[in-house]
Design an enzyme around this catalytic site. Structure first.
Site, PDB file in Angstrom:
ATOM      1  N   LEU A  97     -34.816  -7.947  -1.840  1.00  0.00           N
ATOM      2  CA  LEU A  97     -36.145  -7.359  -1.984  1.00  0.00           C
ATOM      3  C   LEU A  97     -36.569  -6.730  -0.660  1.00  0.00           C
ATOM      4  CD1 LEU A  97     -38.219  -9.879  -4.169  1.00  0.00           C
ATOM      5  CD2 LEU A  97     -37.304  -7.646  -4.813  1.00  0.00           C
TER       6      LEU A  97
ATOM      7  N   CYS B 115     -20.115   1.085  -3.293  1.00  0.00           N
ATOM      8  CA  CYS B 115     -20.154   0.347  -4.566  1.00  0.00           C
ATOM      9  C   CYS B 115     -21.387   0.626  -5.414  1.00  0.00           C
ATOM     10  CB  CYS B 115     -20.038  -1.145  -4.288  1.00  0.00           C
ATOM     11  SG  CYS B 115     -18.530  -1.552  -3.405  1.00  0.00           S
TER      12      CYS B 115
ATOM     13  N   ASP C 110       0.862  -1.179   0.000  1.00  0.00           N
ATOM     14  CA  ASP C 110       0.000   0.000   0.000  1.00  0.00           C
ATOM     15  C   ASP C 110       0.899   1.230   0.000  1.00  0.00           C
ATOM     16  OD1 ASP C 110      -3.249   0.202   0.766  1.00  0.00           O
ATOM     17  OD2 ASP C 110      -2.092   2.060   0.882  1.00  0.00           O
TER      18      ASP C 110
ATOM     19  N   THR D 102     -13.006  -2.254  -9.886  1.00  0.00           N
ATOM     20  CA  THR D 102     -14.147  -2.065 -10.790  1.00  0.00           C
ATOM     21  C   THR D 102     -13.832  -0.882 -11.710  1.00  0.00           C
ATOM     22  OG1 THR D 102     -15.618  -2.900  -9.089  1.00  0.00           O
ATOM     23  CG2 THR D 102     -16.641  -1.620 -10.858  1.00  0.00           C
TER      24      THR D 102
ATOM     25  N   ASN E  29     -23.807  -5.432 -10.312  1.00  0.00           N
ATOM     26  CA  ASN E  29     -24.191  -4.396  -9.339  1.00  0.00           C
ATOM     27  C   ASN E  29     -25.398  -3.589  -9.818  1.00  0.00           C
ATOM     28  OD1 ASN E  29     -22.407  -5.175  -7.422  1.00  0.00           O
ATOM     29  ND2 ASN E  29     -21.074  -3.383  -7.540  1.00  0.00           N
TER      30      ASN E  29
ATOM     31  N   ALA F 168     -37.385  -3.641   1.190  1.00  0.00           N
ATOM     32  CA  ALA F 168     -37.673  -2.221   0.959  1.00  0.00           C
ATOM     33  C   ALA F 168     -37.252  -1.416   2.181  1.00  0.00           C
ATOM     34  CB  ALA F 168     -39.161  -2.045   0.697  1.00  0.00           C
ATOM     35  N   GLY F 169     -37.001  -0.121   1.972  1.00  0.00           N
ATOM     36  CA  GLY F 169     -36.610   0.728   3.094  1.00  0.00           C
ATOM     37  C   GLY F 169     -35.971   2.001   2.603  1.00  0.00           C
TER      38      GLY F 169
ATOM     39  N   GLU G 153     -19.337  -6.528   1.703  1.00  0.00           N
ATOM     40  CA  GLU G 153     -18.825  -6.142   3.019  1.00  0.00           C
ATOM     41  C   GLU G 153     -19.662  -6.887   4.063  1.00  0.00           C
ATOM     42  OE1 GLU G 153     -18.371  -1.927   3.508  1.00  0.00           O
ATOM     43  OE2 GLU G 153     -17.309  -1.773   1.610  1.00  0.00           O
TER      44      GLU G 153
ATOM     45  N   THR H 103     -11.782   2.667  -7.003  1.00  0.00           N
ATOM     46  CA  THR H 103     -12.126   3.585  -8.101  1.00  0.00           C
ATOM     47  C   THR H 103     -13.364   4.384  -7.674  1.00  0.00           C
ATOM     48  OG1 THR H 103     -13.379   1.766  -9.092  1.00  0.00           O
ATOM     49  CG2 THR H 103     -11.195   2.167  -9.981  1.00  0.00           C
TER      50      THR H 103
END
Ligand code: UGA
Length: 446
Positions: A261, A271, A32, A129, A219, A263-264, A163, A93
């Site tokens: 599925l 990402c 790194d 990505t 995605n 909902a919220g 994650e 990215t």
């Protein structure tokens, strides 16, 4: 001889990938450009919260008691270039400021730092990505800059880890996708992934553009699924229907499936939001923007959820936040993570704060990151303390801890027992029985 592997970039993806490669039996060197990260990882500590990652790291980091010693870290590009047979590029990215496109500067800088030092045959594998078309361009750059020339090859191997499940997803991927330019690259990658392939993970070989597109397509599909159910939640609210029941019922159809599925308040994180935007931007450059105009709608349904939650909260306290105390349960973009990037929970908290509400936030793991991003919000050391004196409680990240809360005990400390469930994860019957006015997104009011 066993392959030697390097991992460039040690964020979520890179740190997990490096530890997983060591677990698979390889000698691994992680790089790194941030020396503090390298120091932390070399002590066997993980700079973020990711279940199981620290244990895996400690098992392999050289110099730690009882470790296999297979994993080391460095800041030296020369060391990496001399060491590796296979180099994985795992830098991020992010979205560019003020634009939809993604920022390729970390990828560019990784390739241009490594390539001129590659004096022996090597395979460079991109995992970041990237916009479709990048791999072909980077392949030319590599052979042009590397002293070993044609002996240095490129492959693209997108990553699908989630994650919160990063270790599991890396060690036991549900598919491995590789974009290659030749047979040698495919052979080397089959060697790297021999263990998961042996366990049955499908190994999909494609060309560069297809491999790059698989990632953004996956995605985009997930984001679309979430926005679809959130659009249904809007209709349910208008028609007095119940989106939770609706999702359960359509999910029994195997072609639709139950997952993604919920909902919220919608999707966030580092990402999905930036990937769909970068995908739209790239399609525009390619002259295929029409194909992805639906993603604009996906994005706007998603952003509307946050605004809607703020409206529901304002309505519940009588039309204005002035002088009202709002408890926010959850700060991370999803549970089992300390990541607050583009978190719907913090976005809602911030908007309410700007409208004059006194917001107190509690999150099991995301407090430090949340404080750094939104220092003007108040923070409490527990869910109970966040709720003390509140006129309304918002449940915005579905941590298991919040499902264990005792509605009676919380009712004792609030000013008004009003709860808005932004994740459809709490049981309305239990909260209502304890005297709460309970409202959830896309569900009947009582
Ligand atoms: C996502 C993808 O799921 C991974 O496959 C991919 O590798 C990763 O992005 C990436 O590109 O690196 P992640 O960002 O960890 O993984 O999170 P998800 O589990 O996809 O959740 C994203 C957001 O959607 C969260 O805010 C979550 O709360 C929300 N969500 C998810 C919903 O609102 N409803 C659902 O039904 C599911």
């Amino acid at each position: 001889m066993a392959l030697k592997i390097t991992v460039i970039g040690t964020g979520y993806l890179g740190a997990t990938h490096a530890a997983a490669m060591a677990e698979l039996g390889f000698e691994v060197l992680g790089l790194d450009v941030v020396p503090e990260k390298i120091e932390t990882l070399s002590r066997g500590e993980v700079p973020m919260y990711e279940p199981g990652l620290e244990e895996l790291l400690r098992k392999h980091v050289a110099g730690l008691e009882g470790s296999t010693g297979r994993l080391r870290f460095t800041t030296s590009w020369q060391e990496v270039a001399d060491f590796g047979d296979v180099h994985f590029v795992c830098v991020n990215t992010p979205q560019k400021h003020g634009e939809y496109a993604c920022d390729m500067s970390y990828v560019e800088s990784a390739f241009s730092s490594l390539a001129p030092l590659l004096r022996r045959p090597a395979l460079v594998v991109g995992k970041s990505t990237v916009p479709v078309g990048s791999a072909a361009r980077l392949a030319r750059l590599l052979t042009g800059l590397a002293p070993a020339g044609e002996d240095v090859e490129l492959a693209w191997n997108p990553e699908f880890l989630r994650e919160g499940f990063a270790v599991e997803d890396t060690l036991h991927p549900d598919r491995i996708v590789v974009g290659v330019g030749g047979e040698r690259a495919e052979k080397l990658l089959r060697e790297v992934y021999a263990t998961p392939i042996g366990e049955g993970s499908p190994f999909v070989v494609a060309d560069y553009p297809t491999a790059e597109l698989v990632k953004t397509a996956a995605n985009s599909f997930l984001a679309t699924k979430i926005s679809f159910i959130n659009a249904m939640a809007e209709v349910c609210e208008a028609a007095d229907g119940d989106v939770v029941k609706l999702a359960e019922a359509i999910g029994h159809d195997e072609r639709i499936g139950k997952k993604f599925l919920r909902a919220g308040v919608g999707f966030g994180g580092g990402c999905l939001p930036k990937d769909i935007r970068a995908f739209m931007a790239r399609a525009g450059e390619l002259g295929a923007d029409q194909a992805l105009t639906f993603l604009r709608e996906v994005d706007s349904i998603n952003m509307r959820r946050r605004a809607h939650m703020v409206e529901l909260a304002r309505e519940s306290v009588g039309g204005s936040f002035l002088g009202q105390r709002v408890a926010v349960l959850g700060a991370t973009f999803k549970p089992d993570s300390d990541d607050v990037r583009d978190s719907p929970a913090l976005n809602v908290a911030g908007q309410i704060h700007l409208q004059g509400g006194q917001v107190t936030v509690y999150d099991p793991k995301g407090m430090d990151n949340a404080r750094r991003l939104f220092p003007t919000l108040a923070y409490a050391p527990s869910a109970l303390e966040a709720c003390r004196g509140a006129h309304v409680v918002l449940h915005l990240t579905e941590w298991a801890e919040f499902r264990q809360l005792d509605p009676v005990a919380i009712a004792d400390v609030v000013v008004e027992p009003r709860l808005l469930d932004g994740r459809n994860a709490l049981d309305p019957a239990v909260w209502r029985a304890a005297g709460w006015t309970f409202r959830a997104m896309g569900r009947p009011q009582a």
